[in-house]
Scaffold this active site. Structure first.
Site, PDB file in Angstrom:
ATOM      1  N   LYS B  26       0.834  -1.194   0.000  1.00 18.96           N
ATOM      2  CA  LYS B  26       0.000   0.000   0.000  1.00 18.96           C
ATOM      3  C   LYS B  26       0.877   1.256   0.000  1.00 18.96           C
ATOM      4  CE  LYS B  26      -3.674   0.183   2.768  1.00 18.96           C
ATOM      5  NZ  LYS B  26      -4.918   0.552   2.037  1.00 18.96           N
ATOM      6  N   ARG B  96      -3.178   2.765   8.782  1.00 21.55           N
ATOM      7  CA  ARG B  96      -3.457   1.459   8.172  1.00 21.55           C
ATOM      8  C   ARG B  96      -2.183   0.621   8.092  1.00 21.55           C
ATOM      9  NH1 ARG B  96      -6.824   4.750   4.583  1.00 21.55           N
ATOM     10  NH2 ARG B  96      -8.944   3.903   4.538  1.00 21.55           N
ATOM     11  N   GLY B 105      -7.694  -7.608   5.355  1.00 20.23           N
ATOM     12  CA  GLY B 105      -8.514  -7.770   6.547  1.00 20.23           C
ATOM     13  C   GLY B 105      -7.827  -8.438   7.715  1.00 20.23           C
ATOM     14  N   MET B 107      -5.075  -7.413   9.390  1.00 21.15           N
ATOM     15  CA  MET B 107      -4.506  -6.545  10.410  1.00 21.15           C
ATOM     16  C   MET B 107      -5.433  -5.352  10.653  1.00 21.15           C
ATOM     17  SD  MET B 107      -0.473  -6.803   9.606  1.00 21.15           S
ATOM     18  CE  MET B 107      -0.724  -6.488   7.885  1.00 21.15           C
ATOM     19  N   ARG B 353      -3.440  -1.314  -6.807  1.00 24.76           N
ATOM     20  CA  ARG B 353      -2.621  -2.534  -6.768  1.00 24.76           C
ATOM     21  C   ARG B 353      -3.049  -3.417  -7.931  1.00 24.76           C
ATOM     22  NH1 ARG B 353      -5.473  -4.980  -1.307  1.00 24.76           N
ATOM     23  NH2 ARG B 353      -7.581  -4.981  -2.135  1.00 24.76           N
ATOM     24  N   HIS B 469      -2.941 -43.275  -4.750  1.00 26.69           N
ATOM     25  CA  HIS B 469      -3.053 -43.944  -6.038  1.00 26.69           C
ATOM     26  C   HIS B 469      -4.176 -43.331  -6.869  1.00 26.69           C
ATOM     27  CE1 HIS B 469      -4.568 -47.118  -8.773  1.00 26.69           C
ATOM     28  NE2 HIS B 469      -3.274 -47.320  -8.976  1.00 26.69           N
ATOM     29  N   SER B 778      16.452 -40.308 -15.348  1.00 27.27           N
ATOM     30  CA  SER B 778      15.154 -39.682 -15.167  1.00 27.27           C
ATOM     31  C   SER B 778      14.894 -39.669 -13.671  1.00 27.27           C
ATOM     32  CB  SER B 778      14.083 -40.469 -15.907  1.00 27.27           C
ATOM     33  OG  SER B 778      12.829 -39.862 -15.701  1.00 27.27           O
ATOM     34  N   CYS B 845      10.409 -37.410 -14.028  1.00 24.69           N
ATOM     35  CA  CYS B 845       9.143 -38.033 -14.400  1.00 24.69           C
ATOM     36  C   CYS B 845       8.264 -38.295 -13.201  1.00 24.69           C
ATOM     37  CB  CYS B 845       9.382 -39.313 -15.193  1.00 24.69           C
ATOM     38  SG  CYS B 845      10.227 -40.580 -14.243  1.00 24.69           S
ATOM     39  N   TYR B 865      14.522 -32.109 -19.719  1.00 23.79           N
ATOM     40  CA  TYR B 865      13.069 -32.131 -19.915  1.00 23.79           C
ATOM     41  C   TYR B 865      12.352 -32.458 -18.609  1.00 23.79           C
ATOM     42  CZ  TYR B 865      13.356 -37.244 -19.854  1.00 23.79           C
ATOM     43  OH  TYR B 865      13.573 -38.532 -19.479  1.00 23.79           O
TER      44      TYR B 865
END
Lengths: 888, 888
Positions: B26, B96, B105, B107, B353, B469, B778, B845, B865
């Site tokens: 802020k 504030r 909300g 604080m 913001r 699973h 992998s 993977c 990858y």
């Protein structure tokens, strides 16, 4: 130019005893004996590097080898005044393997090499015209060479020999006539030609290369490979080949051959000990066809033998032998195992090496040699294999007793015991209370069987490995145990076990030998251990040399007392959960677990608190003045669950609950992989009231001992299975709070440490930050091995054999710490922990804490202590001393 | 001297937007707006460093702070032409909180500070004599200050207010008279004095320090702490305090207050969007007592509202607001969420913001802004949260539809689905074949349920976590899934499930929302995903920016096709065991497992070979031109075992064996910790014939595809669960041999790679030597997480909540890769692997391959990858692009 061949003989040699890696054990010692001026038939050693070259180059030799061998042969010929292939005065040689480590009988040997149709006559001449001897040597040579080098079936030669004997109507080899031997030689040669398509090689040089090749090839035969695997010998070491001028112990009545130990290898007594045969070759002594005679008059008299000892039969030779063996023992500073041959009254030394001995003998010889000023205390410490002490600490089977072995399993926990078969822990306890000795027989054991294992003399299981529950607990208790005796089938319902058709009922007596893994029918006599003064003296020396402390894993008063007696310097692991299985408290424990609310758990814990406090009061009393590391509750709760309907009903009654509800709650607690489940400090986080009760029990016990006995105890409270610093922080705050409360209530100042197990890879990696909160680390290498390898030790039996068989594992990683993987994690944790907290206390409390090679690793990493089962404390003390000496 | 206070207002400021860490969000944005010359009421920000100081110094302030605050207050007074405590012309301020991250909300806030019995009259004067307004402001201030700073119960003030209203017979605040308000102020002050023992503070400076202290204290209140934990905000950040001159939206009909978004936050449309209230203070809009009016004429007309829009009611103000919001959006280059107040016709900006938005809006705004030239493609890529794409790829519940939520579980796999309840996989398949839509409801699922999961529209389980699973497989298949709905009780026998008293039978229709974790009775309407052009465009940009490839975990043709459609660049994990559960082959698989001899296993494998080969032929066909990584059999064999008597009988019939024998053999295969048991390459070592069959199936498929379609496939064969190099060596030799045989038989040259999973800590540590034999790694981070933490993901549900609740884990480590522990092992393995083999191919993977923060880690470590479920491929593409952009 690389020297592939090193010569020896005639009072000098190119090699030395410390060149075993290059020359093999036999070659190095032959060289050493030559250098000492002892009578060694001249010869030479083809180095192990040739073996390596041979396998790296598709079974071919270094180009220089041919010339070097030829020169060495010539030198041997000169020294003995004979020539290779010289028909008049032939040089004969033996060709023997010889690796860095002894591999008795695993590789091939050829004797009498150099004989052929011509030189056999020359041999007869130089043997004073003894054609019989020469022909006998020739036929032995063809047989041996045919078998070893030419791969002609051994049995074929035996058949021919037996055939001729039958025809002649004689039964012993030495009853054969010269003509018989001529015929045998001739038949042998025909057999070789028929089998190989080639005449038996007559060229001595060709014979020699054939024999050398056969020895190198035998390095990779099945027997040798199996032996190496069993004895952790790398294939890369290779074997040397020793070529040595033949001497003959079979040249008549003034010749002989023998083997001896410079001290008694079974008792360690300082007496010259051995056997010999007149008119015989070396292998005859081993073969056992004729009964050998004893060496000394004293031993002959003691054993009531008639046949003269060597001392009596050949006093001059004996005197020479005595001088030689004493020189060897003094030179090598160790008991020697020697081989000698007497050729026509002249002594020749063929081998010397450190002699194998029993544990008892190793101990006595080491201590005696210190007294004799031959070796130092440190050397004596290194002379005794720590694991072998196990044999000295437990009853053993009387070697004289008859054994009816009915099954074999794994030697899971040493010692021998006899008793009546029982199939349940409750029966074990009941009968033991009545004074019966019992053997608890189970497919496998679980923590609920512990009271029965305590009550039993020994434990036998049909499933599970060296690190199964039964094995681990039995070793911890010092109970003999045979595990995984796979042929045993147990029928609990009928109360019987059967093994390959034989049936044994509950109450039948059996005997188990936990050191050999054998199970015998009936009672077999045992011998109680006598911890002689030698044992005590060696231990004192070991304690003087070691750096690491040795603690014990113990929780019961009995175990703690045993541990102290065996020299433990504290408790490194008190498993509080073991205290929960006691008959009088398991019900309250179950009540706690099955409560689905904190209030119910607290009510049950209130009942357990006074019992657990009393446990600690006793333990602290026994361990006065020594540190006690207490691990808070570790195993998954469902291990404590009631299984039988009766047990479930009992808990339901106490809790005034529906048994069906209990059953459901129990099934909710089921886990797929309990080892990786809700256990260790995870229980402490979810159910803080449990650790709170345990902390309270500990601190109140500390206060009680302080008040009643004036003793200050500093407990080391250990948080199990942490993976993060935050877990320690949360639980340490809880422990600190309880400590403050107890301090306030008792008006006493309490001292304690809070530390953690390092038993997860993540904990090892994050040791730096964990050490900010933990005052000590104890490496729980059982779990750390499980998680690092991803292998459950309870389940590893199904593939462990395949893994060792195929060389994936050199050793079972649950027995001997895996340095490469688990070891790196231990090292990382030690380094990172010390960086944060330089004075952090580091120990190990897994099974590896009692394993000598793992203890050596702990010394290298610089741990402060190892902790092991009470019965392994002496082993650990010795191993720690050895490690400290070797590290210097 | 440290600057603890930074001022703003009047077209300039000491702070900037990029000083959020110091000023909070802020404060930084108020400073930025000031610098932009926008109308911001003047004020100052006390920095977050003061907060840190406050907590480090026992709730005290830096000594210089007092003077700095006083000077800043004076400056504000000068700018607005008023004085703090000036009875005639009082300066009033708001106080504030404002942290680095938005914590709405959480604080405390105090408005109208500076009012007292005197200044309230000055306020009335400067408000044009409006005493009613002044008194109302004063009573609001006492109430707020009393509550927030003085901790007087909020309800007490409400009671007084209601009491006066009752007495007066009015119901709305604005119906109260000046006298009423005077009485209320007086009663409020009495209440404060009674509760605190002190009169209500009249000194504005004392008021100010009270409010500052309250805001700093509120940083550690329970709400704030919980919020921070849930949103990963460290306590160390601290909050700033913003003190700002008050402006009043409640000074009559020319005053107003409002909130707005510069674009529609739910659709992303480029329309100014928001609400306002005339004659109101900011909290009135939020409180919802009066219905706010819309901002633009267009939106008012579209929604059919009567009350005038701001555009119509205050055209000049609206024009100014339009200028301001456009300037803000252009300046911040992002959609803004703004708050403003109009005081007597003058616009004041109170906050700006970046605005929160839906996934759909985020996508549209990002793409539009690129088109508008406002941001670059790379910025657009960073503007969309990858995980939010999930919402765009699955059907969602119609937000208009009525929902009867009966239970909640975990949002295990996104998407919504309705169908009839079935309790078994077989029923699911059977009914699905008949055309029914079904929801498979199970306590938990196992690999045997896979055909049923395929057949079902969605899956609901009463047990299991986000990585159970059911959850993993469902995500893989793109099936919606709610897991671990703990209140559901399933009675398979009765074919019913009950939840908190309501009973549902098989066949009843339910709906699940896998994104919300909700279960609803009946069918709830769903909306199908529309992959708009924006989605496609963003994906193309992402592909242009990322370095890592994205592959998919897939084995069925359907999954492989989905993966390709979603842009997968290959298969990173083909789990061959999933191919074993198909109806037509499970019998042969069971036959193989239950054979206790190799011969029996080989016979069964012969039956499986053609089926498995056909699997690969199909897969290779679909993935033409792309790499396919095939993992050899991994799970413990007993997962395949028959459980029902019927299934056991079926296998016994095929094998012509005794069912009792089958049962015994099955129980022999039981494991205590199957995750750490006889699985992965351990199966390949023990039963080489299994991997041999699989290798043969792969190579024969390669040959068939080559022959029939002329396509060259280069399979990457992956050995699972290796801990040592030797395992790879043994199995690679086997694979090479089979390849040579198939090459010979087919006359084709075969290309392939053999690599390994790195999923055990030991494999990571020994990666250097493993890379000598493995051509690729992998990372199987599911298992690696399990072993590194020693936590079974199937069992973690029982304590995971406690662990997250208590801050041990920031996130579930099975969802988001643990960088500190597991990550270090990945890094070690990558480094050591590359050192041995610089061109080694590295991928991941595990489930983490589809998790954006884990993907960022993979980019940092430099993997080649990531591989994830087909449905997560777009997420991974976007996350990989973001990671690549951030790494630059």
């Amino acid at each position: 130019m690389t020297k592939w061949v090193l010569s020896f003989g005639d009072g000098s040699a190119e090699g030395r005893a410390d060149m075993k890696n290059l020359l093999g054990g036999k070659g190095a010692n032959l060289a050493e004996m030559s250098n000492l001026g002892l009578p060694v038939p001249p010869g030479f050693t083809i180095t192990t590097e040739v073996c390596t070259y041979y396998y790296d180059h598709d079974h071919s030799y270094p180009p220089e080898l041919n010339d070097q061998v030829r020169a060495a042969v010539a030198r041997v010929g000169e020294l003995v005044g004979a020539g290779f292939g010289d028909a008049a005065n032939p040089l004969l040689v033996s060709v023997r393997s010889g690796a860095r480590a002894s591999m008795p009988g695993m590789m091939d040997t050829v004797l009498n090499l150099g004989l052929n149709d011509e030189t056999v006559e020359g041999l007869a001449n130089s043997a004073g015209g003894d054609r019989r001897f020469a022909l006998d040597s020739y036929r032995r040579f063809i047989q041996m060479y045919g078998d070893v080098v030419l791969r002609v079936d051994h049995a074929a030669f035996e058949d021919i020999l037996e055939g001729v004997k039958d025809t002649r109507g004689v039964s012993l080899d030495n009853e054969l006539s010269v003509e018989d031997l001529e015929q045998i030689v001739s038949l042998f040669k025909e057999e070789v030609e028929r089998e190989t398509g080639q005449p038996f090689p007559q060229d001595p040089e060709a014979q020699l290369w054939g024999a050398i090749g056969a020895v190198f090839s035998s390095w990779m035969n099945d027997r040798a490979r199996t032996y190496r695997r069993l004895h952790d010998i790398p294939a890369s070491w290779g074997t040397a080949v020793n070529v040595q001028a033949m001497v003959f112990g079979n040249m008549g009545e003034t010749s002989a051959t023998g083997v001896a130990f410079t001290r008694d290898p079974s008792t360690g007594e300082k007496v010259f000990f051995g056997e010999y045969l007149i008119n015989a070759q070396g292998e005859d002594v081993v073969a056992g066809i004729r009964t050998p005679q004893l060496l000394t008059k004293a031993s002959r008299e003691r054993s009531g033998e008639d046949k003269p000892s060597l001392e009596e039969a050949m006093p001059a030779v004996f005197a020479e032998l005595e001088r030689v063996y004493q020189a060897l023992e003094t030179h090598y500073r160790d008991m020697q195992d020697i081989e000698f041959t007497v050729q026509r009254g002249k002594l020749w030394m063929l081998q010397t090496r450190s002699g194998k001995r029993t544990s008892r003998a190793a101990l006595k010889i080491a201590v005696d040699m210190v007294d004799e000023g031959l070796i130092t205390e440190a050397e004596a410490i290194l002379r005794v294999e720590p694991s072998s002490l196990d044999q000295l600490l437990h009853p053993t089977l009387d070697p004289e007793a008859v054994r009816d072995v009915i099954a074999r399993g794994l030697p899971a926990s040493p010692g021998a015991a006899s008793g009546k078969i029982v199939f349940t822990a409750d029966d074990a306890e009941r009968l033991a209370k009545l004074g019966d000795k019992v053997i608890l027989v189970r497919e496998e054991t679980s923590p609920e069987d512990i009271h029965g294992m305590h009550a039993a003399e020994g434990i036998l299981t049909s499933r599970g490995g060296m690190t199964s529950h039964a094995a681990v607990v039995a070793r911890g208790m010092g109970r003999p145990c045979v595990s995984g005796a796979g042929h045993i089938r147990i029928d609990y319902r009928k109360g019987e076990m059967s093994v390959l058709g034989r049936v044994f009922n509950a109450g039948d007596v059996i005997t188990i030998d936990g050191a050999a893994g054998e199970v015998m029918a009936g009672a077999v006599a045992t011998i109680q251990p006598e911890l002689s003064g030698d044992f005590g003296r060696l231990m004192v020396w070991a304690d003087g040399h070691r750096r690491m402390k040795v603690r014990a894993n113990a929780e019961t008063p009995a175990d703690a007392r045993t541990a102290r007696e065996f020299g433990a310097e504290g408790i490194g692991l008190c498993r509080t959960e073991h205290m929960f299985f006691e008959d009088d408290r398991i019900l309250a424990v179950r009540e706690m677990i099955l409560s689905d609310r904190e209030k119910g758990r607290r009510a049950a814990l209130e009942k357990i608190l006074p019992m657990q406090r009393q446990d600690f009061v006793e333990l602290f009393g026994i361990m006065t003045g020594l540190p006690v590391t207490i691990r808070l509750l570790d195993p998954p709760l469902h291990e404590f669950l009631p299984k039988s309907d009766e047990d479930i009903q009992a808990v339901a009654d106490v809790m005034d609950a529906d048994p069906e509800h209990m059953r459901r709650r129990a099934s909710e607690l089921h886990e797929f992989n309990p080892m990786l489940g809700h256990r260790g400090c995870r229980l402490g986080i979810s159910y803080p009231e449990i650790y709170e009760m345990q902390a309270r029990a500990i601190f109140e016990a500390v206060a009680e001992v302080k008040r009643d006995a004036g003793e200050t105890v500093t407990p080391e409270i250990m948080i199990p299975l942490a993976a993060t610093r935050r877990e320690i922080d949360i639980l340490k705050a809880l422990i600190d709070r309880v400590a403050a409360e107890v301090a306030q209530a008792s008006g006493l100042e309490l001292h304690y440490l809070v530390g953690t197990m390092i038993e997860l890879p993540r904990a090892a990696l994050r040791a730096g930050e964990i050490a900010e909160s933990a005052a000590f680390f104890s490496f729980g290498t059982n779990d750390l091995t499980q998680t690092t390898f991803g292998i459950s030790r309870d389940d590893s039996a199904s593939f462990l054999d395949d893994y060792i068989e195929q060389g994936v594992f050199e050793k079972d990683p649950f027995v001997s710490l895996d340095r490469d993987g688990v070891g790196e994690l231990v090292q990382i944790a030690a380094e990172r922990g010390r960086k944060t907290r330089p004075d952090i206390k580091l120990g190990i409390c897994g099974e590896h804490g009692g394993d000598p090679s793992s203890i050596a690793f702990c010394e290298e990493v610089g741990l402060d202590y190892v902790s092991c089962s009470p019965f392994r404390v002496p082993i650990a003390r010795l191993a720690a001393a050895q490690a400290a000496i070797r590290e210097k």
